[in-house]
Design a protein around this motif. Structure first.
Motif, PDB file in Angstrom:
ATOM      1  N   THR A 176      24.124  18.707 -24.708  1.00  0.00           N
ATOM      2  CA  THR A 176      24.030  20.170 -24.739  1.00  0.00           C
ATOM      3  C   THR A 176      25.059  20.711 -23.755  1.00  0.00           C
ATOM      4  OG1 THR A 176      22.360  20.092 -23.010  1.00  0.00           O
ATOM      5  CG2 THR A 176      21.538  20.264 -25.269  1.00  0.00           C
ATOM      6  N   VAL A 177      25.368  21.992 -23.898  1.00  0.00           N
ATOM      7  CA  VAL A 177      26.333  22.599 -22.979  1.00  0.00           C
ATOM      8  C   VAL A 177      25.589  22.932 -21.681  1.00  0.00           C
ATOM      9  CG1 VAL A 177      27.891  24.548 -22.608  1.00  0.00           C
ATOM     10  CG2 VAL A 177      27.612  23.589 -24.918  1.00  0.00           C
ATOM     11  N   PRO A 178      25.976  22.303 -20.551  1.00  0.00           N
ATOM     12  CA  PRO A 178      25.266  22.614 -19.305  1.00  0.00           C
ATOM     13  C   PRO A 178      25.475  24.082 -18.935  1.00  0.00           C
ATOM     14  CG  PRO A 178      26.911  20.869 -18.993  1.00  0.00           C
ATOM     15  CD  PRO A 178      27.103  21.391 -20.363  1.00  0.00           C
ATOM     16  N   LYS A 179      24.395  24.729 -18.507  1.00  0.00           N
ATOM     17  CA  LYS A 179      24.525  26.148 -18.128  1.00  0.00           C
ATOM     18  C   LYS A 179      25.432  26.264 -16.902  1.00  0.00           C
ATOM     19  CE  LYS A 179      21.432  29.873 -18.627  1.00  0.00           C
ATOM     20  NZ  LYS A 179      20.156  30.451 -18.523  1.00  0.00           N
ATOM     21  N   LYS A 180      25.091  25.476 -15.889  1.00  0.00           N
ATOM     22  CA  LYS A 180      25.924  25.471 -14.685  1.00  0.00           C
ATOM     23  C   LYS A 180      26.471  24.072 -14.493  1.00  0.00           C
ATOM     24  CE  LYS A 180      23.838  29.167 -12.043  1.00  0.00           C
ATOM     25  NZ  LYS A 180      23.251  29.538 -10.783  1.00  0.00           N
ATOM     26  N   LEU A 181      27.784  23.981 -14.479  1.00  0.00           N
ATOM     27  CA  LEU A 181      28.429  22.675 -14.342  1.00  0.00           C
ATOM     28  C   LEU A 181      29.247  22.627 -13.060  1.00  0.00           C
ATOM     29  CD1 LEU A 181      29.361  19.896 -15.573  1.00  0.00           C
ATOM     30  CD2 LEU A 181      31.222  21.157 -16.665  1.00  0.00           C
ATOM     31  N   GLY A 182      29.009  21.597 -12.249  1.00  0.00           N
ATOM     32  CA  GLY A 182      29.809  21.390 -11.052  1.00  0.00           C
ATOM     33  C   GLY A 182      30.802  20.266 -11.302  1.00  0.00           C
ATOM     34  N   VAL A 196      37.103  22.176 -20.849  1.00  0.00           N
ATOM     35  CA  VAL A 196      36.359  21.943 -22.100  1.00  0.00           C
ATOM     36  C   VAL A 196      35.010  22.661 -22.032  1.00  0.00           C
ATOM     37  CG1 VAL A 196      35.043  20.186 -23.397  1.00  0.00           C
ATOM     38  CG2 VAL A 196      37.415  19.749 -22.745  1.00  0.00           C
ATOM     39  N   TRP A 197      34.263  22.400 -20.949  1.00  0.00           N
ATOM     40  CA  TRP A 197      32.887  22.912 -20.895  1.00  0.00           C
ATOM     41  C   TRP A 197      32.863  24.399 -20.592  1.00  0.00           C
ATOM     42  CZ3 TRP A 197      29.709  20.361 -23.618  1.00  0.00           C
ATOM     43  CH2 TRP A 197      29.932  18.993 -23.828  1.00  0.00           C
ATOM     44  N   ALA A 198      33.856  24.888 -19.846  1.00  0.00           N
ATOM     45  CA  ALA A 198      33.920  26.335 -19.593  1.00  0.00           C
ATOM     46  C   ALA A 198      34.139  27.071 -20.920  1.00  0.00           C
ATOM     47  CB  ALA A 198      35.039  26.652 -18.614  1.00  0.00           C
ATOM     48  N   ARG A 199      35.011  26.531 -21.779  1.00  0.00           N
ATOM     49  CA  ARG A 199      35.272  27.185 -23.066  1.00  0.00           C
ATOM     50  C   ARG A 199      34.041  27.189 -23.955  1.00  0.00           C
ATOM     51  NH1 ARG A 199      40.459  23.500 -24.239  1.00  0.00           N
ATOM     52  NH2 ARG A 199      41.808  24.300 -22.595  1.00  0.00           N
ATOM     53  N   LEU A 200      33.200  26.157 -23.784  1.00  0.00           N
ATOM     54  CA  LEU A 200      32.013  26.070 -24.639  1.00  0.00           C
ATOM     55  C   LEU A 200      30.842  26.854 -24.043  1.00  0.00           C
ATOM     56  CD1 LEU A 200      32.215  22.305 -25.731  1.00  0.00           C
ATOM     57  CD2 LEU A 200      32.997  24.336 -26.958  1.00  0.00           C
ATOM     58  N   GLY A 201      31.059  27.465 -22.870  1.00  0.00           N
ATOM     59  CA  GLY A 201      30.034  28.373 -22.348  1.00  0.00           C
ATOM     60  C   GLY A 201      29.462  28.025 -20.985  1.00  0.00           C
ATOM     61  N   VAL A 204      31.478  27.098 -14.740  1.00  0.00           N
ATOM     62  CA  VAL A 204      32.035  25.896 -14.095  1.00  0.00           C
ATOM     63  C   VAL A 204      32.543  26.199 -12.683  1.00  0.00           C
ATOM     64  CG1 VAL A 204      33.798  24.083 -14.258  1.00  0.00           C
ATOM     65  CG2 VAL A 204      32.701  24.923 -16.338  1.00  0.00           C
ATOM     66  N   THR A 205      32.091  25.397 -11.727  1.00  0.00           N
ATOM     67  CA  THR A 205      32.609  25.492 -10.355  1.00  0.00           C
ATOM     68  C   THR A 205      33.261  24.166 -10.002  1.00  0.00           C
ATOM     69  OG1 THR A 205      30.725  26.885  -9.797  1.00  0.00           O
ATOM     70  CG2 THR A 205      32.016  26.026  -7.952  1.00  0.00           C
ATOM     71  N   VAL A 206      34.514  24.229  -9.561  1.00  0.00           N
ATOM     72  CA  VAL A 206      35.233  23.011  -9.188  1.00  0.00           C
ATOM     73  C   VAL A 206      35.410  23.000  -7.672  1.00  0.00           C
ATOM     74  CG1 VAL A 206      37.302  21.620  -9.580  1.00  0.00           C
ATOM     75  CG2 VAL A 206      36.490  23.140 -11.393  1.00  0.00           C
ATOM     76  N   LEU A 207      34.906  21.963  -7.035  1.00  0.00           N
ATOM     77  CA  LEU A 207      35.007  21.860  -5.575  1.00  0.00           C
ATOM     78  C   LEU A 207      36.110  20.872  -5.230  1.00  0.00           C
ATOM     79  CD1 LEU A 207      31.165  21.662  -4.944  1.00  0.00           C
ATOM     80  CD2 LEU A 207      32.644  23.636  -4.511  1.00  0.00           C
ATOM     81  N   GLU A 208      37.119  21.345  -4.528  1.00  0.00           N
ATOM     82  CA  GLU A 208      38.278  20.512  -4.194  1.00  0.00           C
ATOM     83  C   GLU A 208      38.412  20.432  -2.673  1.00  0.00           C
ATOM     84  OE1 GLU A 208      40.811  18.537  -5.647  1.00  0.00           O
ATOM     85  OE2 GLU A 208      41.316  18.343  -3.523  1.00  0.00           O
ATOM     86  N   ALA A 209      38.472  19.191  -2.167  1.00  0.00           N
ATOM     87  CA  ALA A 209      38.531  18.992  -0.715  1.00  0.00           C
ATOM     88  C   ALA A 209      39.819  19.554  -0.100  1.00  0.00           C
ATOM     89  CB  ALA A 209      38.400  17.505  -0.403  1.00  0.00           C
ATOM     90  N   LEU A 210      40.941  19.403  -0.816  1.00  0.00           N
ATOM     91  CA  LEU A 210      42.225  19.817  -0.240  1.00  0.00           C
ATOM     92  C   LEU A 210      42.391  21.336  -0.264  1.00  0.00           C
ATOM     93  CD1 LEU A 210      44.646  17.209  -1.898  1.00  0.00           C
ATOM     94  CD2 LEU A 210      43.549  17.101   0.351  1.00  0.00           C
ATOM     95  N   ASP A 268      23.365  22.112 -13.275  1.00  0.00           N
ATOM     96  CA  ASP A 268      22.614  21.308 -14.255  1.00  0.00           C
ATOM     97  C   ASP A 268      23.234  19.922 -14.399  1.00  0.00           C
ATOM     98  OD1 ASP A 268      20.744  23.405 -15.177  1.00  0.00           O
ATOM     99  OD2 ASP A 268      22.632  24.407 -15.669  1.00  0.00           O
ATOM    100  N   LYS A 269      24.541  19.892 -14.336  1.00  0.00           N
ATOM    101  CA  LYS A 269      25.261  18.605 -14.390  1.00  0.00           C
ATOM    102  C   LYS A 269      26.394  18.646 -13.367  1.00  0.00           C
ATOM    103  CE  LYS A 269      23.536  16.717 -18.304  1.00  0.00           C
ATOM    104  NZ  LYS A 269      22.743  15.490 -18.279  1.00  0.00           N
ATOM    105  N   LEU A 270      26.737  17.467 -12.860  1.00  0.00           N
ATOM    106  CA  LEU A 270      27.850  17.364 -11.912  1.00  0.00           C
ATOM    107  C   LEU A 270      28.789  16.250 -12.387  1.00  0.00           C
ATOM    108  CD1 LEU A 270      29.061  18.135  -9.071  1.00  0.00           C
ATOM    109  CD2 LEU A 270      27.755  16.196  -8.165  1.00  0.00           C
TER     110      LEU A 270
END
Ligand code: FAD
Ligand code: NAD
Length: 474
Positions: A176-182, A196-201, A204-210, A268-270
């Motif tokens: 299923t499309v995760p509502k909140k994806l990390g 991909v998942w942002a386009r499907l709904g 999406v939050t992307v955490l980048e160390a740098l 919901d998914k990471l």
């Protein structure tokens, strides 16, 4: 059993090396441990099974969905209702993978490569022990061995795999499309699968160390890409180092630190996409005498020879970018050298592509690398906003940038963010392989109207000769 060449690993580095060796008249076996549910061998490695191909299938499908929802009305196409059948999208992706992976066995047949199922271990004196899925062991003697066992996702102790914490492979199979994806890591996988998942709904939050975004890309390009992805809804948080991730079976709680202190988010998914490591489990017996470095890469010279004569290593298992085309070309170089030819690979000109929308691509040196290497350079930039074809197709974000040597005019790098960026940069790579100057590319006739004209104009812009630039220097 005896073979002239035994290849361990059937990914794009290994299977290409095997086919090329057979085409050059050698007796060849390619050993692959991956099997499907029915026990049938699956060649193609990471790239075909869980990498390049399935990710591009989903990138393409999700972009069609996103375009239909967001962009068709701008073209005067009114679609009354759009619904997503994720299961069908996944089936299509799996179908593409099966078609391509089974095609490799066909290529082996045509080229006389012997496929062998099992996990291979290199012993002393180029003997190879193969243990198949039933536990049966066979010893093979090789004249030459090509190690091509590839790489695997890095698992980090602060975010161990679980039901809702996954690597890239799991992220290609959400039901299923995760509502909140990390996503941990704003590298290539984070950006492609996040898209991909942002386009499907998904949100999406992307955490980048740098603190730097896309540190390997040209700074001017990276800045625009970051802005555009933010517009697309990707929440990319730089300088955010994940310190822990806990899956309680329903949600994943992620703690991360920034220069402002600690913070946390719930998903919901990471997806953990912090890089890949060379895969050499069971590959080498200690008496095989193969040296590996502290990160697990097999140590090779510039033509992929290991510390043992007649043993070579290629692809993700060795230094250099972890890219399918780099591995395949190394496979060809090794096959040719075994056959007595003097092949080499130009590591300076391996193109990189991030298959987001628009694509980000480059080859050769970027502005900051060239400058810090002490080179005197000049640059030419052409925006897609000034390209007729890009405007006609509603794809006018981004630009093409060429870095050239100030005195000789030789092209040092080609960078693009925009429509067909990968194909445009590939044209730049061909030009560079032939030692082209910016003037040479400027003198080449490009079809009109194509988005490739942006490459032509960027080449002209290097010497301030672009035609369609409104802000041309006088
Ligand atoms: P692999 O493809 O990893 O193949 C190694 C093979 O060896 C595997 O099939 C494995 O089962 C087998 N093996 C391992 N050990 C043994 C053993 N002891 N005995 C027998 N068999 C063994 N690259 C690109 O260029 N473009 C892309 O668009 C792209 N997209 C990607 C997307 C994702 C999500 C991922 C994860 C990767 C992507 N890559 C991409 C990277 C690309 O997949 C790798 O660079 C490429 O697959 C490396 O090829 P390889 O042959 O070295 O190794
Ligand atoms: P990557 O090296 O591209 O990116 C990993 C990112 O994770 C880095 O930016 C790193 O700073 C960040 N990171 C590491 N630890 C972190 C932490 N604790 N918190 C937050 N951020 C952290 O790796 P990847 O995206 O996993 O991709 C792996 C390899 O697969 C790449 O080397 C790439 O070559 C290959 N690949 C290629 C393509 C392509 O060619 N289009 C597509 C997918 C993958």
């Amino acid at each position: 059993m005896n073979f002239d060449v035994v290849v361990i690993g059937g990914g794009p580095a290994g299977y290409v090396a095997a086919i090329k060796s057979a085409q050059l008249g050698k007796s060849v076996a390619c050993i692959e441990k991956n099997i499907d549910k029915t026990g049938k061998q699956k060649y193609g490695g990471t790239c075909l099974n869980v990498g390049c191909i399935p990710s591009k299938a989903l990138l393409d499908s999700s972009q069609r969905y996103y375009d239909t929802v967001k962009h068709l009305s701008g073209h005067g196409i009114d679609v009354k209702s759009v619904s997503l059948d994720l299961a069908k999208m996944m089936d299509r992706k799996d179908g593409v993978v099966t078609k391509l992976t089974s095609g490799i066995l066909g290529l082996f047949k045509v080229n006389n490569v012997t496929p062998i199922e099992g996990t291979a271990t290199l012993l002393a004196n180029k003997a190879v022990l193969v243990k198949d899925s039933s536990g049966k062991e066979t010893k093979i003697q090789a004249e030459n061995v090509i190690l091509a066992s590839g790489s695997q996702p890095i698992e980090i102790p602060i975010a161990p795999w679980s039901e809702n914490i996954t690597d890239s492979t799991g992220a290609l199979e959400f039901l299923t499309v995760p509502k909140k994806l990390g996503v941990i890591g704003a590298g290539v996988i984070g950006l492609e699968l996040g898209s991909v998942w942002a386009r499907l709904g998904s949100q999406v939050t992307v955490l980048e160390a740098l603190d730097d975004f896309l540190s390997m890309a040209d700074r001017q390009i990276a800045k625009d890409v970051n802005k555009e992805f933010a517009k697309q809804g990707l929440d990319i948080r730089l300088g955010s180092k994940v310190t822990s991730a806990k899956d309680n079976g329903k949600k994943v709680i992620v703690n991360y630190s920034t220069s402002n202190g600690e913070d946390s988010l719930e998903f919901d998914k990471l997806i953990v996409a912090v890089g890949r490591r060379p895969y050499s489990e069971s590959l080498l017996s200690p008496d095989a005498g193969i040296e590996i470095d502290e990160k697990g890469f097999v140590i090779v010279n510039e033509v992929c020879e290991t510390s043992q004569a007649g043993v070579y290593a290629v692809g993700d298992l060795v230094r250099g970018p972890m890219l399918a085309h780099k591995g395949s070309e190394e496979g060809i170089v090794v096959a040719e050298r075994i056959a007595g030819k003097k092949a080499q690979l130009n590591y300076e000109l391996i193109p990189s592509v991030i298959y987001t929308h628009p694509e980000v691509a480059w080859v050769g040196k970027n502005e900051q690398d060239a400058t810090s290497a002490g080179l005197e350079i000049k640059t030419g930039v052409f925006p897609f906003a000034a390209s007729g074809r890009a405007l006609a197709s509603d794809e006018s974000v981004g630009f093409v940038k060429i870095v050239a040597d100030k005195k000789t005019d030789t092209i040092l790098g080609v960078h693009a963010f925009g429509p067909a960026a990968a194909e445009i940069v590939q044209q730049g790579a061909i030009a560079m392989e032939f030692g082209s100057s910016a003037e040479d590319l400027g003198l080449t006739v490009f079809s009109h109207p194509t988005v490739s004209e942006a490459l032509h104009e960027a080449a002209l812009a290097v010497n301030n000769e672009a035609i369609h630039i409104p802000n041309r220097k006088k």
